[in-house]
Design an enzyme around this catalytic site. Sequence first.
Site, PDB file in Angstrom:
ATOM      1  N   HIS A 152      -1.210   1.506  -4.564  1.00  0.00           N
ATOM      2  CA  HIS A 152      -1.509   2.943  -4.592  1.00  0.00           C
ATOM      3  C   HIS A 152      -0.506   3.739  -5.418  1.00  0.00           C
ATOM      4  O   HIS A 152      -0.424   4.948  -5.305  1.00  0.00           O
ATOM      5  CB  HIS A 152      -1.571   3.486  -3.146  1.00  0.00           C
ATOM      6  N   GLN A 169       0.843  -1.197   0.000  1.00  0.00           N
ATOM      7  CA  GLN A 169       0.000   0.000   0.000  1.00  0.00           C
ATOM      8  C   GLN A 169       0.877   1.245   0.000  1.00  0.00           C
ATOM      9  O   GLN A 169       0.371   2.355  -0.096  1.00  0.00           O
ATOM     10  CB  GLN A 169      -0.890   0.020   1.248  1.00  0.00           C
ATOM     11  N   VAL A 177       3.742   4.043  -1.143  1.00  0.00           N
ATOM     12  CA  VAL A 177       4.047   4.700  -2.409  1.00  0.00           C
ATOM     13  C   VAL A 177       5.504   5.178  -2.428  1.00  0.00           C
ATOM     14  O   VAL A 177       5.878   6.028  -3.226  1.00  0.00           O
ATOM     15  CB  VAL A 177       3.085   5.898  -2.657  1.00  0.00           C
ATOM     16  N   CYS A 202      -2.323  13.567 -21.374  1.00  0.00           N
ATOM     17  CA  CYS A 202      -1.810  12.670 -22.424  1.00  0.00           C
ATOM     18  C   CYS A 202      -1.441  11.301 -21.867  1.00  0.00           C
ATOM     19  O   CYS A 202      -1.122  10.384 -22.621  1.00  0.00           O
ATOM     20  CB  CYS A 202      -0.615  13.291 -23.154  1.00  0.00           C
ATOM     21  N   GLY A 207       2.693  -4.195   8.991  1.00  0.00           N
ATOM     22  CA  GLY A 207       2.616  -2.760   9.221  1.00  0.00           C
ATOM     23  C   GLY A 207       1.435  -2.066   8.607  1.00  0.00           C
ATOM     24  O   GLY A 207       1.556  -0.932   8.152  1.00  0.00           O
TER      25      GLY A 207
HETATM   26 ZN   LIG Z   1       0.832  15.432 -21.246  1.00  0.00          ZN
END
Ligand SMILES: [Zn+2]
Length: 284
Positions: A122, A104, A106, A133, A221
């Site tokens: 995540h 979980q 990041v 884009c 954790g």
């Molecule tokens: Zn872009």
Amino acid sequence: MDFEVVEQVARLDGWLGEGGVVVLSGAGLSTDSGIPDYRGPSGSARRNTPMTYQTFTGDPVARRRYWARSHLGWRTIGRAAPNDGHRAVARWQERGLLHGLITQNVDGLHQAAGARDVVELHGNLARITCLDCGGLSGRADLEHRLTAANPDFSAVASAVNADGDVELDDAELDGFAVVDCLSCGGTLKPDVVYFGETVPADRVSRAFELVAGARTLLVLGSSLTVMSGRRFVLRAVKQGVRVAIVNRGVTRGEPYADLLIDAPLGVVLPNLARETETYRLLRQ
Ligand SMILES: [Zn+2]
């Protein structure tokens, strides 16, 4: 470690030795790396609410302030190094004991410790995505651009959260310049899942597949407060996969755990699946 914990660790060690373990890790694994877990007992209670997808995309002022705070937070997250817990997990994987690794977090610290094939539920703060884009780019490049665009920005963060956001008065954020996508001029966002945003379906199904094929689901954790993590525990229980949890403090996974170890991860994890001579003798 008190005697009860020693016994629990020995039991978990047996399960780990059987292999087929799927690890699901949360913020509590990275606290020893200096990244606070704002839900756990060691974390500072955060004052501001986490950024939501709706606010980020719908409110340019909030987005600008977020980038200013995240720019400061990266000074902590970007420099964080893996700890003994991350290294233990990487070692288990190297030895073929893991069927999968889901996080979980990041912060990318599993990979920094040498782990491969990590399902990052995540996302990862080190990646930047363009909402217009879809292009992906690296965080380091973006940080150079933000620094160049804000030569006089001198705010100092008081507390950093696990999601890279920091506590800071809005007044200090005024005038911060956000930079846009180099390809299309579109809106950039860290490639992480915000509150109010769903985890991409392919990631979820990959994680469910791993859990279904596991002997043991080992939660490290995580207080399992949010359903995005707890659902894997529920699925494991439903499919007869045993559940072990190592977490400091209360966890919402408690009713489902076959084994619950409430002890510091930095103490427990390095003691699991060791291959020292003394250890082998002790286990005979
Ligand atoms: Zn872009």
